[in-house]
Design an enzyme around this catalytic site. Sequence first.
Site, PDB file in Angstrom:
ATOM      1  N   LYS A  81      13.740  10.903  32.949  1.00  0.00           N
ATOM      2  CA  LYS A  81      12.126  10.852  33.025  1.00  0.00           C
ATOM      3  C   LYS A  81      11.130  11.610  34.279  1.00  0.00           C
ATOM      4  O   LYS A  81      10.416  12.877  34.097  1.00  0.00           O
ATOM      5  CB  LYS A  81      11.585   9.573  32.735  1.00  0.00           C
ATOM      6  CG  LYS A  81      11.796   9.459  31.988  1.00  0.00           C
ATOM      7  CD  LYS A  81      10.459   8.397  31.167  1.00  0.00           C
ATOM      8  CE  LYS A  81      10.635   8.262  29.697  1.00  0.00           C
ATOM      9  NZ  LYS A  81      10.983   7.975  29.276  1.00  0.00           N
ATOM     10  N   LYS A  97      19.578  12.131  19.850  1.00  0.00           N
ATOM     11  CA  LYS A  97      19.389  10.994  19.700  1.00  0.00           C
ATOM     12  C   LYS A  97      18.080  10.780  19.147  1.00  0.00           C
ATOM     13  O   LYS A  97      17.071  11.932  19.079  1.00  0.00           O
ATOM     14  CB  LYS A  97      19.557  10.002  20.634  1.00  0.00           C
ATOM     15  CG  LYS A  97      18.870   9.084  20.420  1.00  0.00           C
ATOM     16  CD  LYS A  97      18.569   8.192  21.721  1.00  0.00           C
ATOM     17  CE  LYS A  97      17.846   7.203  21.611  1.00  0.00           C
ATOM     18  NZ  LYS A  97      17.000   6.911  22.942  1.00  0.00           N
ATOM     19  N   LYS A 135      11.674   7.630  18.620  1.00  0.00           N
ATOM     20  CA  LYS A 135      10.102   7.317  18.526  1.00  0.00           C
ATOM     21  C   LYS A 135       9.940   8.331  18.920  1.00  0.00           C
ATOM     22  O   LYS A 135       9.451   9.195  18.699  1.00  0.00           O
ATOM     23  CB  LYS A 135      10.509   6.080  18.875  1.00  0.00           C
ATOM     24  CG  LYS A 135       8.513   6.089  18.609  1.00  0.00           C
ATOM     25  CD  LYS A 135       7.590   6.083  17.130  1.00  0.00           C
ATOM     26  CE  LYS A 135       6.699   5.973  17.017  1.00  0.00           C
ATOM     27  NZ  LYS A 135       5.670   5.223  17.827  1.00  0.00           N
TER      28      LYS A 135
HETATM   29  P1  TYM Z   1      15.382   0.720  21.860  1.00  0.00           P
HETATM   30  O1  TYM Z   1      13.905  -0.232  21.689  1.00  0.00           O
HETATM   31  O2  TYM Z   1      15.465   1.672  22.180  1.00  0.00           O
HETATM   32  O3  TYM Z   1      15.415   1.119  20.467  1.00  0.00           O
HETATM   33  C1  TYM Z   1      16.340  -0.339  19.867  1.00  0.00           C
HETATM   34  C2  TYM Z   1      17.730  -1.019  19.525  1.00  0.00           C
HETATM   35  O4  TYM Z   1      18.259   0.854  18.899  1.00  0.00           O
HETATM   36  C3  TYM Z   1      19.123   1.566  19.633  1.00  0.00           C
HETATM   37  N1  TYM Z   1      18.480   2.891  19.145  1.00  0.00           N
HETATM   38  C4  TYM Z   1      20.329   4.113  18.664  1.00  0.00           C
HETATM   39  N2  TYM Z   1      21.121   3.903  17.521  1.00  0.00           N
HETATM   40  C5  TYM Z   1      21.706   4.625  17.719  1.00  0.00           C
HETATM   41  N3  TYM Z   1      21.450   5.470  17.415  1.00  0.00           N
HETATM   42  C6  TYM Z   1      19.850   5.821  18.212  1.00  0.00           C
HETATM   43  N4  TYM Z   1      19.539   7.648  18.049  1.00  0.00           N
HETATM   44  C7  TYM Z   1      18.878   5.040  18.576  1.00  0.00           C
HETATM   45  N5  TYM Z   1      17.879   4.982  19.292  1.00  0.00           N
HETATM   46  C8  TYM Z   1      17.844   3.389  19.037  1.00  0.00           C
HETATM   47  C9  TYM Z   1      18.966   1.343  20.933  1.00  0.00           C
HETATM   48  O5  TYM Z   1      21.009   1.421  20.889  1.00  0.00           O
HETATM   49  C10 TYM Z   1      18.731   0.160  20.917  1.00  0.00           C
HETATM   50  O6  TYM Z   1      19.946  -1.080  20.514  1.00  0.00           O
HETATM   51  N6  TYM Z   1      16.302  -1.303  26.603  1.00  0.00           N
HETATM   52  C11 TYM Z   1      16.326  -1.115  24.812  1.00  0.00           C
HETATM   53  C12 TYM Z   1      15.642  -2.648  25.046  1.00  0.00           C
HETATM   54  C13 TYM Z   1      15.758  -3.632  25.265  1.00  0.00           C
HETATM   55  C14 TYM Z   1      17.081  -4.418  24.844  1.00  0.00           C
HETATM   56  C15 TYM Z   1      17.632  -5.575  26.486  1.00  0.00           C
HETATM   57  C16 TYM Z   1      18.323  -4.329  24.203  1.00  0.00           C
HETATM   58  C17 TYM Z   1      15.280  -4.795  26.815  1.00  0.00           C
HETATM   59  N7  TYM Z   1      16.160  -5.548  26.564  1.00  0.00           N
HETATM   60  C18 TYM Z   1      18.269  -6.332  26.196  1.00  0.00           C
HETATM   61  C19 TYM Z   1      19.709  -4.852  24.736  1.00  0.00           C
HETATM   62  C20 TYM Z   1      19.515  -6.185  25.450  1.00  0.00           C
HETATM   63  C21 TYM Z   1      15.446  -0.169  24.409  1.00  0.00           C
HETATM   64  O7  TYM Z   1      14.918  -0.110  24.993  1.00  0.00           O
HETATM   65  O8  TYM Z   1      15.894   0.141  23.500  1.00  0.00           O
END
Ligand code: TYM
Length: 353
Positions: free
Chosen positions: A116, A204, A207
């Site tokens: 960012k 990747k 969204k």
């Molecule tokens: P987020 O909301 O970006 O994504 C949610 C989950 O989807 C997986 N993911 C992917 N896996 C493979 N390929 C991709 N292109 C892809 N895009 C998203 C992410 O790896 C994730 O598992 N910080 C986290 C949310 C969070 C969290 C936590 C997760 C907050 N606290 C504690 C685990 C434990 C996040 O922004 O994920």
Amino acid sequence: MAEKNEIILSGIRPTGRLHYGNYFGAIQHFLKLQEEGYRCYYFIADYHALTTIVERVDFYQQTIDMLRTYVACGLDPDRSIIYRQSDLPCTAELTLLLGMVTNIGHLERGTTYKDKLSKLPERRDGTEGNPLSYGLLGYPVLMAADILIVKADIVPVGDDQRQHVEMAMDIAQKFNARFGETLKVPAPVARNALRLPGLDGSEKMGKSENNTLDLLDDPKTVLKKLKGVQTSTDPLPLESESTDPDVVIPQMPASVGALYRILHLLAPEEVYLDFVGKYRRGEKFYGTLKTTLAEYVSAFNAPIIERFHAPDNTEEYVKEFLRENAIKVTPVALDTVEACRKAMGIGHSLYRA
Ligand code: TYM
């Protein structure tokens, strides 16, 4: 090998609709672990969604829609504890406590933060300072609190979250070293965790990158998105005879590779192999690849879309299980917060005692 009494925790930000990266990177593992009878905590990370906020967004509604999609995918609030991060406000208290053992330098090396920072228009040091928020810098501390508060052993996430989980492990270890064994250190993310590329061929699917295939996309949208994938680049020669997707796909132009990755996830092995053969022989097949893939994607989405719209999968239903599950997770979380308070020397909360 994981034991059934191990604790699972994972979260997803309420970005609106769930995409294929979320599903194959995370949700399919949530489902498997739920089926196998683990104690699972799955939540919607609405506090995390605020770390990049610039104007009001209806995160409440987005959370409800994401949870209706969770249910449509097969996540079951009677078997997994499904909750909303902000319904567990003691997570914020634990974040504050963990912040005391977190080096700023460590946070500044976080990939999300660095990314960012590098994208800021004409960033100048000095007078304007760094406009990114304290909340964004502290993102990994909040995530560590999510994980540590329920004493998680395993955190099923996609490969993009690997560094965040490592930071949580590190924060727990630092805390224990300074104040005595208090926090359970989770296991690192599985080596083979997925990183699904975007339909634009970027590293990747995400969204904010606007390159997603979504679980609620109808057949028309699916076909439109897949037809729009760039396939005009000449095929790159495949250097080996291997058909292993981890070997073959990286040798293809990136956006073509994204199509093959999804095909490999959804289609029977022989269909994937047939298309690898076509690629190798240099046949003209991209049109067929896209329409075939569109059929698999639409067939995969159809039951999810149907269950999403099921008459009992309503906002009221979601609100009810959120409330019940928040009540279930709260004592577990407070136990951790109280243990940390005590370990750090401020003692138990007097009003909660
Ligand atoms: P987020 O909301 O970006 O994504 C949610 C989950 O989807 C997986 N993911 C992917 N896996 C493979 N390929 C991709 N292109 C892809 N895009 C998203 C992410 O790896 C994730 O598992 N910080 C986290 C949310 C969070 C969290 C936590 C997760 C907050 N606290 C504690 C685990 C434990 C996040 O922004 O994920």
